[in-house]
Motif scaffolding. Structure first.
Motif, mmCIF file in Angstrom:
data_model
loop_
_atom_site.group_PDB
_atom_site.id
_atom_site.type_symbol
_atom_site.label_atom_id
_atom_site.label_comp_id
_atom_site.label_asym_id
_atom_site.label_seq_id
_atom_site.Cartn_x
_atom_site.Cartn_y
_atom_site.Cartn_z
ATOM 1 N N SER A 18 -5.503 -7.268 55.196
ATOM 2 C CA SER A 18 -5.309 -6.284 56.263
ATOM 3 C C SER A 18 -5.073 -4.923 55.622
ATOM 4 N N LEU A 19 -5.280 -3.885 56.407
ATOM 5 C CA LEU A 19 -5.013 -2.506 55.992
ATOM 6 C C LEU A 19 -5.858 -2.072 54.795
ATOM 7 N N GLY A 20 -7.175 -2.216 54.933
ATOM 8 C CA GLY A 20 -8.053 -1.740 53.870
ATOM 9 C C GLY A 20 -9.427 -2.367 53.951
ATOM 10 N N ASP A 21 -10.382 -1.739 53.289
ATOM 11 C CA ASP A 21 -11.762 -2.211 53.304
ATOM 12 C C ASP A 21 -11.934 -3.418 52.381
ATOM 13 N N LEU A 22 -12.878 -4.273 52.769
ATOM 14 C CA LEU A 22 -13.154 -5.503 52.029
ATOM 15 C C LEU A 22 -14.662 -5.644 51.876
ATOM 16 N N ALA A 23 -15.150 -5.576 50.641
ATOM 17 C CA ALA A 23 -16.587 -5.683 50.364
ATOM 18 C C ALA A 23 -16.830 -6.891 49.470
ATOM 19 N N ILE A 24 -17.759 -7.754 49.902
ATOM 20 C CA ILE A 24 -18.102 -8.962 49.152
ATOM 21 C C ILE A 24 -19.526 -8.824 48.638
ATOM 22 N N ARG A 25 -19.677 -8.978 47.341
ATOM 23 C CA ARG A 25 -20.992 -8.984 46.703
ATOM 24 C C ARG A 25 -21.146 -10.306 45.943
ATOM 25 N N THR A 26 -22.331 -10.578 45.399
ATOM 26 C CA THR A 26 -22.547 -11.866 44.737
ATOM 27 C C THR A 26 -23.153 -11.710 43.354
ATOM 28 N N HIS A 27 -23.016 -12.759 42.563
ATOM 29 C CA HIS A 27 -23.697 -12.857 41.274
ATOM 30 C C HIS A 27 -23.988 -14.326 40.996
ATOM 31 N N LYS A 28 -24.605 -14.604 39.870
ATOM 32 C CA LYS A 28 -24.999 -15.973 39.531
ATOM 33 C C LYS A 28 -23.971 -16.673 38.656
ATOM 34 N N GLU A 29 -22.860 -16.029 38.393
ATOM 35 C CA GLU A 29 -21.828 -16.597 37.526
ATOM 36 C C GLU A 29 -20.896 -17.519 38.325
ATOM 37 N N ALA A 30 -20.238 -18.454 37.629
ATOM 38 C CA ALA A 30 -19.269 -19.354 38.244
ATOM 39 C C ALA A 30 -17.875 -18.737 38.170
ATOM 40 N N SER A 31 -17.744 -17.561 38.743
ATOM 41 C CA SER A 31 -16.465 -16.844 38.706
ATOM 42 C C SER A 31 -16.360 -15.934 39.918
ATOM 43 N N VAL A 32 -15.131 -15.563 40.225
ATOM 44 C CA VAL A 32 -14.832 -14.588 41.278
ATOM 45 C C VAL A 32 -14.166 -13.392 40.618
ATOM 46 N N GLU A 33 -14.780 -12.234 40.746
ATOM 47 C CA GLU A 33 -14.261 -11.023 40.117
ATOM 48 C C GLU A 33 -13.657 -10.122 41.199
ATOM 49 N N ILE A 34 -12.403 -9.776 41.015
ATOM 50 C CA ILE A 34 -11.672 -8.961 41.984
ATOM 51 C C ILE A 34 -11.415 -7.579 41.402
ATOM 52 N N VAL A 35 -11.882 -6.567 42.100
ATOM 53 C CA VAL A 35 -11.565 -5.186 41.756
ATOM 54 C C VAL A 35 -10.907 -4.569 43.001
ATOM 55 N N ALA A 36 -9.647 -4.211 42.873
ATOM 56 C CA ALA A 36 -8.901 -3.712 44.024
ATOM 57 C C ALA A 36 -8.173 -2.429 43.663
ATOM 58 N N THR A 37 -7.872 -1.656 44.694
ATOM 59 C CA THR A 37 -7.080 -0.447 44.526
ATOM 60 C C THR A 37 -5.926 -0.482 45.515
ATOM 61 N N ILE A 38 -4.716 -0.409 44.989
ATOM 62 C CA ILE A 38 -3.497 -0.369 45.802
ATOM 63 C C ILE A 38 -3.090 1.082 45.969
ATOM 64 N N ARG A 39 -2.861 1.490 47.213
ATOM 65 C CA ARG A 39 -2.468 2.869 47.494
ATOM 66 C C ARG A 39 -1.204 2.887 48.335
ATOM 67 N N ALA A 40 -0.305 3.793 47.988
ATOM 68 C CA ALA A 40 0.902 4.000 48.785
ATOM 69 C C ALA A 40 1.238 5.477 48.788
ATOM 70 N N ALA A 41 1.692 5.965 49.917
ATOM 71 C CA ALA A 41 2.083 7.369 50.028
ATOM 72 C C ALA A 41 3.355 7.476 50.861
ATOM 73 N N ALA A 42 4.220 8.391 50.454
ATOM 74 C CA ALA A 42 5.480 8.596 51.160
ATOM 75 C C ALA A 42 5.974 10.006 50.876
ATOM 76 N N ALA A 43 7.102 10.358 51.469
ATOM 77 C CA ALA A 43 7.629 11.709 51.318
ATOM 78 C C ALA A 43 8.083 11.985 49.893
ATOM 79 N N THR A 44 8.512 10.942 49.177
ATOM 80 C CA THR A 44 8.952 11.112 47.795
ATOM 81 C C THR A 44 8.208 10.143 46.888
ATOM 82 N N LYS A 45 8.121 10.496 45.606
ATOM 83 C CA LYS A 45 7.467 9.628 44.632
ATOM 84 C C LYS A 45 8.185 8.293 44.514
ATOM 85 N N ALA A 46 9.501 8.333 44.584
ATOM 86 C CA ALA A 46 10.272 7.103 44.444
ATOM 87 C C ALA A 46 9.978 6.134 45.579
#
Length: 204
Positions: free
Chosen positions: A41-69
């Protein structure tokens, strides 16, 4: 309800002015058969394919608030849970909050957070996806596909297999697929092009 919808959209929408934290997440899992499942939830999800017997995950976590902490604390709480075994691969986004805490954070306009994914799966692996408040896309899959999406677009291209697609409050596009195909949509446009096989489509 409309109030809940507004709060959820605010969680993913960029907040300004704010301090932002962006973190990459990369992981490769062995695929030993079975299906690949994603709960998100809360973000885009794109699924692509390859011929390998593996699942490769590339994700970006984003957070924003009034302070860096505060932004860092929110990003620290977001976890991407993964598991692999003989029944397949499971990926789940955990925002690390109970319902009360999540609602309290979303009530502040200066707070936003989310995760976007690009996941590459074996081209013959069945895929099951659940996503809310983000777009979902799948392409070049030679296996069964199930999508349950809401509050974002859903698109499938070049799929060969049984397809069950559900989407609400977003556009849905099905292009160059061989079914059977079942599509149920609500409150959004539906486009079907170059579909072979039995088709059941409901758009309300």
């Amino acid at each position: 309800t409309l109030g809940v919808l507004v709060l959820l959209i605010a969680a993913y929408a960029p907040a300004s002015p704010s301090e932002q934290v962006v973190r990459p997440f990369n992981r490769t899992l062995k695929w030993s058969g079975g299906s690949d499942r994603v709960e998100h939830s809360l973000g885009d999800l794109a699924i692509r394919t390859h011929k390998e017997a593996s699942v490769e995950i590339v994700a970006t976590i984003r957070a924003a608030a009034a302070t860096k902490a505060e932004a860092t604390a929110i990003a620290d709480a977001i976890k991407i849970e993964t598991a692999s075994g003989p029944t397949g691969v499971t990926i789940r986004t955990d925002y690390g909050q109970d319902d009360d805490e999540r609602t309290a954070r979303r009530s502040h306009r200066s707070v936003s957070y989310g995760v976007s994914y690009q996941i590459t799966v074996p081209e013959t692996a069945p895929v099951s996806l659940s996503n809310r408040f983000g777009s979902t896309s799948v392409s070049n899959l030679n296996a069964n596909l199930s999508i349950n999406n809401g509050y974002g677009s859903a698109s499938v291209t070049n799929i060969r297999g049984t397809q069950i697609i559900e989407n609400a409050f977003g556009s849905t596009s099905v292009n160059n697929v061989a079914g059977p195909v079942t599509v149920n949509t609500r409150n959004g446009s539906l486009t079907l092009q170059a579909v072979k096989g039995d088709v059941t489509a409901n758009n309300r």
